[in-house]
Design an enzyme around this catalytic site. Structure first.
Site, PDB file in Angstrom:
ATOM      1  N   LYS A  96      28.791  52.194  28.770  1.00  0.00           N
ATOM      2  CA  LYS A  96      29.855  51.974  29.990  1.00  0.00           C
ATOM      3  C   LYS A  96      31.185  51.860  29.386  1.00  0.00           C
ATOM      4  O   LYS A  96      31.362  50.827  28.768  1.00  0.00           O
ATOM      5  CB  LYS A  96      29.582  50.981  31.005  1.00  0.00           C
ATOM      6  CG  LYS A  96      30.838  50.899  32.023  1.00  0.00           C
ATOM      7  CD  LYS A  96      30.684  49.877  33.240  1.00  0.00           C
ATOM      8  CE  LYS A  96      32.046  49.985  33.568  1.00  0.00           C
ATOM      9  NZ  LYS A  96      32.079  48.572  34.837  1.00  0.00           N
ATOM     10  N   GLY A 157      37.768  43.826  40.283  1.00  0.00           N
ATOM     11  CA  GLY A 157      37.522  42.750  40.836  1.00  0.00           C
ATOM     12  C   GLY A 157      38.578  42.439  42.055  1.00  0.00           C
ATOM     13  O   GLY A 157      38.597  41.386  42.403  1.00  0.00           O
ATOM     14  N   ALA A 184      34.029  49.647  40.557  1.00  0.00           N
ATOM     15  CA  ALA A 184      35.266  48.724  40.454  1.00  0.00           C
ATOM     16  C   ALA A 184      35.614  48.803  41.576  1.00  0.00           C
ATOM     17  O   ALA A 184      36.030  49.983  42.353  1.00  0.00           O
ATOM     18  CB  ALA A 184      35.937  49.152  39.230  1.00  0.00           C
ATOM     19  N   GLY A 185      36.154  47.622  42.271  1.00  0.00           N
ATOM     20  CA  GLY A 185      37.078  47.471  43.498  1.00  0.00           C
ATOM     21  C   GLY A 185      36.410  47.327  44.570  1.00  0.00           C
ATOM     22  O   GLY A 185      37.162  47.132  45.676  1.00  0.00           O
ATOM     23  N   ASN A 206      29.922  43.993  40.899  1.00  0.00           N
ATOM     24  CA  ASN A 206      29.574  42.845  40.246  1.00  0.00           C
ATOM     25  C   ASN A 206      30.451  41.821  41.209  1.00  0.00           C
ATOM     26  O   ASN A 206      29.687  40.990  41.612  1.00  0.00           O
ATOM     27  CB  ASN A 206      30.132  42.824  38.881  1.00  0.00           C
ATOM     28  CG  ASN A 206      29.756  41.717  38.106  1.00  0.00           C
ATOM     29  OD1 ASN A 206      29.806  41.546  36.772  1.00  0.00           O
ATOM     30  ND2 ASN A 206      29.363  40.677  38.576  1.00  0.00           N
TER      31      ASN A 206
END
Lengths: 258, 62
Positions: A96, A157, A184-185, A206
């Site tokens: 990644k 995040g 992401a996000g 995550n």
């Protein structure tokens, strides 16, 4: 069934391994998510002599495929070297690829990203580039040898959800045959469902799971959301319209007079 | 080493350094002056005074 780099996957949810309250909760949350691909990183070896690596021991015991990242790399050289180190430690050519251009919002450096992607793809890596939702950058990454793209929904995040649906829709429409994973996000299960309804092939999460009050339950919630969104996409959604249309039949309405 | 000064014998190999700090070579990757050193070259790669050595291992990531 999703095919990523020649691998058949049942789950369209990819999950990260960071920021959980404990390694045990991480493991249970990953299991609850049903994810088959999990992201990992390389960091400086803590110098406790003789100390093992409990995190690594847990991950190796799990039936998941690892996707190492180059998080924190700010230059092409750092990202390429980190990729080489990851290939050796994790025994995979999957990477990644992150080349960060701005520390405030962790926005990828598009120029460095394309350059690093080209080097790594030529070396035989399967490059999963963490990218923005920019169409031309996506084209350049494909030209550099990437077969998968991972556009962001919002900064890492941030939990904002999809901040530019139009740009992401454009990517989906322009690259119908390219696996596109929204990375992401995402903050809520509904954000994941939205991405899947838009036709994306998967999502990578995550923080939304790890920082939930109950990460295990949240992992399950995201798994359901991803399934629901995908099923909705496959089922073919009705077109929205600006006027009402009665769902109950009009014919035979009682008390009706003309 | 890993961003901090460290005393070591000039010319020590990567293998020698890993033994000195009691790190299992199977669980780490090494770069010297920003260049990756494959495990197969640990025995012959010498570290000189002033070299930057990075030793990394698997950690959580998103």
């Amino acid at each position: 069934m999703l095919n990523i780099a020649g691998i058949e996957l049942k789950s369209r949810l990819f999950i990260g391994t960071a920021r959980y309250p404990s390694p045990g909760i991480m493991q249970t949350a990953i299991e609850a998510s049903g994810a088959e691909i999990v992201t990992v990183s390389l960091r400086r070896q803590p110098l406790q002599p003789g100390g093992g690596n409990p995190f690594w021991d847990i991950l190796r015991s799990m039936p998941v495929r690892l996707l190492p990242n180059t998080a924190g790399c700010h230059s092409v050289k750092e990202a390429v070297t980190t990729s080489h180190m990851a290939r050796e430690v994790f025994g995979t050519t999957w990477i990644k690829l992150e080349v960060i251009g701005d520390d405030y919002n962790l926005q990828p450096d598009p120029f460095g990203l394309v350059e690093a992607a080209k080097i790594l793809a030529e070396e035989g890596f399967e490059v999963f580039p963490y990218t923005t939702d920019d169409l031309v950058l996506a084209e350049r990454l494909l030209g550099a040898g990437c077969k998968i793209l991972m556009p962001w929904a919002a900064p890492i995040g941030s939990g904002q959800g999809i901040i530019n649906p139009m740009a992401l829709n454009t990517l989906r429409q322009r690259f119908p045959g390219v696996p596109l994973i929204v990375d992401a996000g995402l903050g809520k299960p509904s954000h994941a469902a939205q991405a899947m309804e838009m036709g994306f092939d998967g999502v990578l999460l995550n923080t939304a799971v790890a920082l939930a009050e109950d990460p295990v339950k949240m992992a399950r919630a995201f798994a359901h959301a991803v399934d629901a969104g995908r099923m909705g996409y496959e089922a073919g959604m009705m077109a929205a319209r600006d006027f009402a249309a009665p769902s109950t039949p009009v014919v035979g309405t009682p008390f009706w007079h003309k | 080493m890993n961003g901090k000064p460290r005393d070591a014998r000039d010319g020590i190999t990567v293998n020698g350094l890993l033994e000195e700090i009691k790190v299992d070579a199977r669980y780490v990757a090494v770069a010297v002056n920003g260049a990756f050193v494959p495990r197969s070259e640990y025995g012959e790669t010498a570290i000189r005074k002033g070299d930057d050595v990075e030793i990394v291992s698997p950690q959580a990531g998103g």
